[in-house]
Design a protein around this motif. Structure first.
Motif, mmCIF file in Angstrom:
data_model
loop_
_atom_site.group_PDB
_atom_site.id
_atom_site.type_symbol
_atom_site.label_atom_id
_atom_site.label_comp_id
_atom_site.label_asym_id
_atom_site.label_seq_id
_atom_site.Cartn_x
_atom_site.Cartn_y
_atom_site.Cartn_z
ATOM 1 N N CYS A 68 55.066 4.328 28.310
ATOM 2 C CA CYS A 68 54.081 4.524 29.557
ATOM 3 C C CYS A 68 52.553 4.297 29.215
ATOM 4 C CB CYS A 68 54.273 5.660 30.127
ATOM 5 S SG CYS A 68 53.277 5.925 31.781
ATOM 6 N N CYS A 72 50.086 10.138 30.918
ATOM 7 C CA CYS A 72 51.303 11.320 30.794
ATOM 8 C C CYS A 72 51.383 11.795 29.375
ATOM 9 C CB CYS A 72 52.615 10.965 31.386
ATOM 10 S SG CYS A 72 53.340 9.298 30.712
ATOM 11 N N CYS A 129 53.904 11.794 36.360
ATOM 12 C CA CYS A 129 53.314 10.544 36.216
ATOM 13 C C CYS A 129 53.771 9.450 37.169
ATOM 14 C CB CYS A 129 53.641 9.952 34.732
ATOM 15 S SG CYS A 129 52.820 8.553 34.456
ATOM 16 N N VAL A 131 53.009 6.441 36.897
ATOM 17 C CA VAL A 131 53.286 5.085 36.482
ATOM 18 C C VAL A 131 54.906 5.124 35.915
ATOM 19 C CG1 VAL A 131 52.658 3.618 34.544
ATOM 20 C CG2 VAL A 131 51.037 5.090 35.947
ATOM 21 N N CYS A 132 55.163 5.987 35.366
ATOM 22 C CA CYS A 132 56.762 5.966 34.646
ATOM 23 C C CYS A 132 57.716 6.780 35.585
ATOM 24 C CB CYS A 132 56.620 6.386 33.391
ATOM 25 S SG CYS A 132 56.056 8.082 32.986
HETATM 26 ZN ZN LIG Z 1 53.913 8.043 32.598
#
Ligand SMILES: [Zn+2]
Ligand SMILES: [Zn+2]
Ligand SMILES: [Zn+2]
Length: 162
Positions: A68, A72, A129, A131-132
Protein backbone atom coordinates in the motif's frame (compact mmCIF):
# COMPACT_ATOMS: atom_id res chain seq x y z
CA UNK A 1 -58.27 -66.20 6.36
CA UNK A 2 -55.85 -65.43 9.10
CA UNK A 3 -55.35 -69.12 9.70
CA UNK A 4 -53.96 -69.50 6.16
CA UNK A 5 -50.42 -68.07 6.01
CA UNK A 6 -50.10 -68.65 2.23
CA UNK A 7 -46.40 -69.45 2.47
CA UNK A 8 -45.60 -69.12 -1.25
CA UNK A 9 -46.77 -65.55 -1.58
CA UNK A 10 -45.43 -64.32 1.74
CA UNK A 11 -42.04 -65.85 0.99
CA UNK A 12 -41.86 -64.38 -2.47
CA UNK A 13 -42.35 -60.74 -1.61
CA UNK A 14 -39.71 -60.40 1.14
CA UNK A 15 -37.20 -62.26 -1.07
CA UNK A 16 -37.50 -59.79 -3.95
CA UNK A 17 -37.51 -56.86 -1.55
CA UNK A 18 -34.33 -58.24 -0.04
CA UNK A 19 -32.77 -58.55 -3.48
CA UNK A 20 -33.64 -54.94 -4.28
CA UNK A 21 -32.13 -53.83 -0.99
CA UNK A 22 -28.91 -55.70 -1.79
CA UNK A 23 -28.73 -54.10 -5.24
CA UNK A 24 -29.33 -50.64 -3.76
CA UNK A 25 -26.63 -51.17 -1.16
CA UNK A 26 -24.24 -52.41 -3.86
CA UNK A 27 -25.01 -49.40 -6.06
CA UNK A 28 -24.47 -47.00 -3.15
CA UNK A 29 -21.19 -48.75 -2.35
CA UNK A 30 -20.13 -48.44 -5.99
CA UNK A 31 -21.02 -44.75 -6.14
CA UNK A 32 -19.35 -44.01 -2.83
CA UNK A 33 -16.33 -46.17 -3.59
CA UNK A 34 -16.08 -44.71 -7.08
CA UNK A 35 -16.02 -41.24 -5.62
CA UNK A 36 -13.06 -42.13 -3.49
CA UNK A 37 -11.13 -43.20 -6.56
CA UNK A 38 -12.47 -40.92 -9.24
CA UNK A 39 -12.50 -37.61 -7.37
CA UNK A 40 -9.06 -36.07 -7.68
CA UNK A 41 -7.50 -34.46 -4.67
CA UNK A 42 -6.25 -30.90 -4.88
CA UNK A 43 -3.58 -28.97 -3.06
CA UNK A 44 -3.01 -25.23 -3.03
CA UNK A 45 -0.56 -24.29 -5.78
CA UNK A 46 2.82 -23.59 -4.15
CA UNK A 47 3.88 -21.16 -6.88
CA UNK A 48 1.07 -18.68 -6.26
CA UNK A 49 0.07 -19.64 -2.71
CA UNK A 50 -3.34 -20.79 -3.92
CA UNK A 51 -4.32 -17.44 -5.42
CA UNK A 52 -3.87 -18.33 -9.07
CA UNK A 53 -2.17 -15.00 -9.70
CA UNK A 54 1.48 -14.60 -10.64
CA UNK A 55 3.82 -11.66 -10.19
CA UNK A 56 4.28 -9.59 -13.36
CA UNK A 57 7.89 -8.72 -12.63
CA UNK A 58 7.25 -5.08 -11.73
CA UNK A 59 9.17 -3.97 -8.61
CA UNK A 60 7.33 -5.08 -5.47
CA UNK A 61 4.65 -7.02 -7.36
CA UNK A 62 3.72 -10.22 -5.56
CA UNK A 63 0.70 -12.15 -6.79
CA UNK A 64 -0.47 -9.03 -8.61
CA UNK A 65 -0.31 -6.85 -5.50
CA UNK A 66 2.14 -4.26 -4.23
CA UNK A 67 2.59 -2.65 -0.84
CA UNK A 68 0.00 0.00 0.00
CA UNK A 69 1.39 3.43 -0.93
CA UNK A 70 -0.47 4.92 2.04
CA UNK A 71 0.83 5.40 5.56
CA UNK A 72 -0.71 2.32 7.17
CA UNK A 73 1.16 -0.01 9.47
CA UNK A 74 2.20 -3.09 7.48
CA UNK A 75 4.62 -6.00 7.39
CA UNK A 76 7.17 -3.87 5.54
CA UNK A 77 7.03 -1.07 8.13
CA UNK A 78 10.40 -0.59 9.83
CA UNK A 79 10.92 -1.33 13.49
CA UNK A 80 8.90 -4.48 14.22
CA UNK A 81 10.18 -5.82 17.53
CA UNK A 82 9.21 -8.04 20.42
CA UNK A 83 8.39 -6.18 23.61
CA UNK A 84 7.35 -7.03 27.13
CA UNK A 85 3.88 -5.59 27.44
CA UNK A 86 1.67 -6.52 30.35
CA UNK A 87 -1.21 -8.71 29.25
CA UNK A 88 0.45 -9.61 25.96
CA UNK A 89 2.53 -12.56 24.81
CA UNK A 90 6.29 -11.95 24.67
CA UNK A 91 6.17 -13.20 21.07
CA UNK A 92 3.97 -10.38 19.80
CA UNK A 93 5.56 -7.91 17.44
CA UNK A 94 5.21 -4.18 17.95
CA UNK A 95 6.26 -0.96 16.29
CA UNK A 96 7.19 1.89 18.59
CA UNK A 97 6.36 5.49 17.74
CA UNK A 98 8.20 8.18 19.68
CA UNK A 99 6.25 11.37 20.41
CA UNK A 100 7.94 14.75 20.18
CA UNK A 101 8.24 14.88 23.98
CA UNK A 102 10.28 11.65 24.01
CA UNK A 103 7.56 9.39 25.36
CA UNK A 104 6.30 6.69 23.04
CA UNK A 105 3.42 4.49 22.09
CA UNK A 106 3.43 1.11 20.33
CA UNK A 107 0.94 -0.85 18.23
CA UNK A 108 1.13 -4.58 17.65
CA UNK A 109 0.67 -6.49 14.42
CA UNK A 110 -3.06 -6.73 14.91
CA UNK A 111 -3.11 -3.09 13.85
CA UNK A 112 -1.68 -3.73 10.41
CA UNK A 113 -3.64 -1.79 7.85
CA UNK A 114 -4.36 1.06 10.27
CA UNK A 115 -2.97 4.54 9.74
CA UNK A 116 -0.62 5.80 12.45
CA UNK A 117 -0.23 9.55 12.13
CA UNK A 118 1.48 12.26 14.11
CA UNK A 119 -0.93 14.93 15.26
CA UNK A 120 0.47 17.90 17.17
CA UNK A 121 3.60 16.00 18.11
CA UNK A 122 1.87 12.82 19.20
CA UNK A 123 1.25 9.62 17.26
CA UNK A 124 -2.36 8.60 16.96
CA UNK A 125 -4.15 5.69 15.33
CA UNK A 126 -6.51 6.98 12.66
CA UNK A 127 -8.07 3.57 12.02
CA UNK A 128 -8.41 1.58 8.83
CA UNK A 129 -6.31 2.79 5.91
CA UNK A 130 -8.55 4.33 3.21
CA UNK A 131 -6.02 3.54 0.45
CA UNK A 132 -5.88 -0.24 0.91
CA UNK A 133 -9.05 -0.68 3.01
CA UNK A 134 -6.84 -2.10 5.75
CA UNK A 135 -5.42 -4.87 3.57
CA UNK A 136 -1.90 -3.30 3.46
CA UNK A 137 -1.64 -4.36 -0.20
CA UNK A 138 -3.14 -2.87 -3.34
CA UNK A 139 -3.43 -4.09 -6.94
CA UNK A 140 -0.22 -3.73 -8.93
CA UNK A 141 -0.54 -0.78 -11.32
CA UNK A 142 1.20 -2.69 -14.11
CA UNK A 143 -0.69 -6.00 -14.12
CA UNK A 144 -3.75 -5.25 -11.94
CA UNK A 145 -3.48 -8.81 -10.67
CA UNK A 146 -4.42 -10.23 -14.06
CA UNK A 147 -1.36 -12.40 -14.75
CA UNK A 148 -2.47 -16.00 -14.23
CA UNK A 149 -0.09 -18.37 -12.50
CA UNK A 150 1.41 -20.68 -15.15
CA UNK A 151 1.78 -23.72 -12.96
CA UNK A 152 -1.89 -23.94 -12.00
CA UNK A 153 -3.26 -22.01 -15.01
CA UNK A 154 -4.82 -19.49 -12.65
CA UNK A 155 -6.83 -22.08 -10.72
CA UNK A 156 -4.80 -21.72 -7.56
CA UNK A 157 -4.78 -25.46 -6.99
CA UNK A 158 -3.08 -28.53 -8.35
CA UNK A 159 -4.26 -32.10 -8.64
CA UNK A 160 -2.25 -34.43 -6.49
CA UNK A 161 -2.47 -37.05 -9.27
CA UNK A 162 -2.94 -37.13 -13.07
ZN1 LIG B 1 -2.90 1.10 3.45
ZN1 LIG C 1 -0.45 -21.30 -9.11
ZN1 LIG D 1 2.21 -6.72 -11.22
Amino acid sequence: MSSNPRPTASNGAPASRGAIAVVVVLLLALVWGGKQYAMPDFVACPDCGGRGIASCGAPGCEHGEVDCPGTCLRASSPGWQKMNVRGHSADELWVRFVHDDGSWVAWNDRHKGEVIEKVEGRWVNRGRCPVCQGKTRVACAKCQGKVACERCAGRGRLRTWL
